[in-house]
Design an enzyme around this catalytic site. Structure first.
Site: not given
Ligand code: PMT
Length: 390
Positions: A203, A282, A329
């Site tokens: 991403n 590949k 969440k």
């Molecule tokens: O890195 P930058 O370019 O500065 O951008 C910042 C950001 C947009 C990445 C950051 O601000 C942000 O929002 N990070 C969380 C992104 C995310 O994965 O959001 P989510 O809503 O999908 O996940 C919720 C939370 O669960 C997050 O804390 C994530 O780290 C965690 N997660 C998600 C999926 C997963 N499989 N395991 C996790 O631990």
């Protein structure tokens, strides 16, 4: 650092040219910079160059302005000597005041930071090492020198530390250490989930948000561990850095370090799906019609299930200001705080220096924050820690 004054003492080393950039970067951090140069430093860089950059007069002579050896030091919040030569370091350790910097040193009563620069043989010399030890006993901080190739052609320890490391040390020196009792584990960046040896699912996370949190926490005295997916940022020197690639690697790195942490802040954009199998070779253009995906582990949820007394903060990246989904969440993952960023807003979310967030706590209360730099936002998040302690 708005309103803080740095007295930047530049002494006679070829590294003096780097101090021009340093002065500019200190201004960028919000410092006011006043430069004092030794006679030898003026042979490497003209005082006019520093005057043009800082917009302030440069003092070079003990006798040109009456009492400048007292007034300049009284105004300073930080006394930064960069570059500091072997001669200057030896003189300071003996309190010799035969020039303006030497006098200022004796009249200054605040925080001092020294960035040595010299030939590696000079640096190794017992008299220089003894002087450094003596100055450290007086609570004077040193940044560098670092090993590398020197201007004279020698290789060894003696290069002035990188400008970014000196600026970081200056900011850190003036930041109150209110988090010194904390051990903070931060995640940052994307994860990459390989399809074959040349392709992957990932991403747009640049790592900036997580790196800013790690940097701000370290400045405030916390022990910081930063677990990050692949990014092009340089981790700060004063933290423990754990690079990972995949969600599985990030999970292992986080769960291994979680027991020691007092706070976990997960800003990483973990890929939610990974290819069910990674092809060893590949995949040819004609050999694929679809990719089967599997779910990756939810690392934050696992951290929530073993939370204990530690504080757990998650992020929510949404396309829209979906407060209800963020609240859900927070509950489902057993968090103390969730930082919601609507990544469709200009200046928010992925790959920018700024963010716009709503922070939601366990009681469900939400607070909106305006557009701000990610390092400022990091401090906003860290400022909330004391109120989260039960
Ligand atoms: O890195 P930058 O370019 O500065 O951008 C910042 C950001 C947009 C990445 C950051 O601000 C942000 O929002 N990070 C969380 C992104 C995310 O994965 O959001 P989510 O809503 O999908 O996940 C919720 C939370 O669960 C997050 O804390 C994530 O780290 C965690 N997660 C998600 C999926 C997963 N499989 N395991 C996790 O631990």
């Amino acid at each position: 650092m708005n309103g803080k004054n740095i007295l930047l003492i530049v002494t006679g080393s070829i590294a003096a040219y780097k101090s021009v950039d340093m002065a500019r970067r200190l201004l960028d951090e919000g410092f006011s910079v006043r430069v004092v140069m030794t006679e030898a430093a003026c042979r490497f860089v003209a005082p006019l160059t520093f005057e043009a950059v800082t917009g302030k007069p440069v003092s070079t002579n003990l006798f040109s302005e009456p009492f400048s050896h007292i007034s300049l030091s009284k105004e300073a919040d930080l006394f930064l000597i960069a570059p500091a030569t072997a001669n200057t370091i030896n003189k300071l350790s003996c309190g010799i005041a035969d020039d303006l910097p030497g006098n200022l040193y004796l009249t200054y009563e605040g925080k001092i930071l020294i960035a040595p620069a010299m030939n590696c043989r000079m640096y190794r010399h017992p008299s220089v090492q003894k002087s450094i030890r003596e100055l450290k006993k007086l609570d004077i901080d040193f940044v560098g020198p670092v090993p590398g190739s020197l201007a004279c052609g020698d290789e060894g320890e003696g290069r002035m530390a990188e400008v970014s490391a000196i600026v970081e040390a200056a900011v850190s020196a003036l930041t109150p250490k209110d988090l010194s009792k904390h051990n903070i584990l931060v995640t940052a960046g994307p994860t990459v989930e390989p399809i074959d040896p040349v392709r992957y699912i990932s991403n747009r996370s640049s790592g900036r948000m997580g790196f800013a949190i790690a940097k701000a926490a370290a400045r405030r005295g916390a022990q910081v561990t930063l677990v990050s997916g692949p990014v092009s940022l340089t981790p700060p020197d004063n933290i423990s850095y754990v690079p990972v690639q995949t969600a599985l690697e990030m999970e292992a790195a986080v769960l291994k370090r979680a027991p020691k942490a007092t706070v976990i802040i997960m800003a990483a954009a973990v890929a939610d799906f990974a290819p069910a199998v990674m092809n060893r070779n590949k995949i040819g253009k004609g050999d694929i019609s679809s990719i089967t995906l599997k779910k990756t582990p939810d690392i934050l949820k696992k951290a929530g299930s073993i939370k204990g007394k530690r504080l757990l903060i998650g992020f929510a990246a949404e396309t829209g200001k979906d407060i209800e989904s963020a609240r859900e969440k927070l509950k489902r993952k057993n968090l103390d705080l969730i930082v919601l960023n609507d990544v469709t807003q200009e200046g928010a979310g992925f790959d920018v220096d700024t963010n716009i967030v709503t922070i939601i706590d366990r009681s469900g209360k939400s607070t909106d924050y305006p557009l701000m730099n990610k390092i400022e936002l990091a401090d906003v998040i860290l400022d909330r820690l004391p109120a989260l302690k039960k």
